[in-house]
Design an enzyme around this catalytic site. Structure first.
Site: not given
Ligand code: BDR
Ligand code: CA
Length: 312
Positions: A242
């Site tokens: 992400h």
């Molecule tokens: C986001 O939530 C976190 O778990 C990850 O680091 C990312 O920023 C994804 O939903």
């Protein structure tokens, strides 16, 4: 051209860690500071993890600040079920030798935006938006001085990952997200719709391991760990990286495509709390407030990431 000045606001998290490494490996970016926030794991761990990542990159010169330990008006929700107990589970973690900078992350954000020329500092939030929104509430004069915010958060087609309706970063502090999305600042949003296409397939992870460097090994071991949850949940070939999408956008914006649309944050409903209500199909006359990404060139993204991590 001089390097673009950024502040990374983060809750590391394996994918945050890879995003920070990508930024620190890229001379096009001038990382003015890293601000830790509570999110994936509580603040004492996210601040420690940020230090670990800076040391891994050999960048003990980077200023790391501790920020807010809880959302603006709610109890903290964390994600150890994805990231493990430390937030950076996978490889054996070193104890960082580097110290946090004195002062609060929110003060650092405010002071930096007041000190630097208006329109020259980009904010890169990779976690809940608590630090950023708190800074805007405390010092409204800084809002107009922000060049742009490029953030990871939200979802439209993918809807949610922490609840059926909401993505984690927005869900944890929806009031903070609401402030940011209403700020009038130029916003570029990397929702799950695009990050779920940045998948760590086996050959992509092996490319990190094959570097034979400490950062390459750590990235491979982090993704190995992080993958297990998403592979099981989605039946996908790997896990979505992400947060590195935010930094990749700053380096190569043409890797991404999306729409400039209106996005409103749900803060009232218990059922859909933290939903990013994106007018993707432009069915309202609400003014666009965000460039909401939907697709990326995944091979181009991993080529960039691999080439940069190999520089460390
Ligand atoms: C986001 O939530 C976190 O778990 C990850 O680091 C990312 O920023 C994804 O939903
Ligand atoms: Ca994150």
């Amino acid at each position: 051209m001089s390097a673009r000045k950024i502040i990374i606001d983060t809750d590391p998290g394996q994918d945050d860690a890879v995003a920070i490494l990508l930024a620190l490996a890229s001379p096009e970016l001038d990382v003015l500071g890293i601000t830790a926030v509570a999110g994936n794991v509580p603040l004492p761990l996210t601040q420690k993890n940020a230090l670990i990542v800076c040391e891994l990159a050999g960048r003990t010169d980077i200023a790391v600040y501790a920020g807010c330990d809880a959302p603006m008006g709610r109890k903290l929700v964390t994600a150890e079920h994805v990231h493990g107990k430390t937030g950076l589970d996978g490889p054996q973690l070193p104890t960082p030798q580097m110290a946090l900078h004195d002062g609060h992350a929110v003060d650092f954000i405010i002071e930096t935006l007041r000190r630097e020329d208006p329109g020259t500092v980009t904010l890169c939030p990779l976690g809940p938006l608590t630090n950023i929104a708190t800074a805007f509430e405390r010092a409204p004069d800084i809002v107009d001085r922000v060049q742009e915010i490029v953030l990871m958060g939200g979802a439209y087609f993918q809807v949610g990952n922490i609840t059926p309706a909401a993505e984690f970063n927005i869900y944890v502090d929806p009031e903070a997200a609401d402030i940011v999305f209403k700020s009038g600042i130029r916003l570029v949003v990397m929702p799950l719709d695009v990050t779920h296409k940045a998948l760590t397939t086996a050959p992509r992870v092996e490319a990190f391991r094959a570097m034979g460097t400490e950062p390459g090994r750590m990235v491979a071991e982090w993704t190995d760990f992080f993958e297990r949850f998403d592979k099981e949940k989605y039946g996908s070939a790997g896990a979505p990286l992400h947060d590195p999408c935010v930094i990749a956008y700053l380096l190569e914006p043409d890797l991404f495509t999306g729409r400039h649309v209106n996005v409103v944050i749900e803060t009232g409903s218990e059922l859909t709390l933290g939903m990013t209500v994106a007018d993707w199909w432009r069915v309202t006359d609400r003014a666009p407030n965000a460039m909401f990404m939907g697709d990326l060139d995944a091979d181009g993204f991993f080529a960039l990431l691999t080439e940069r991590i190999a520089r460390l």
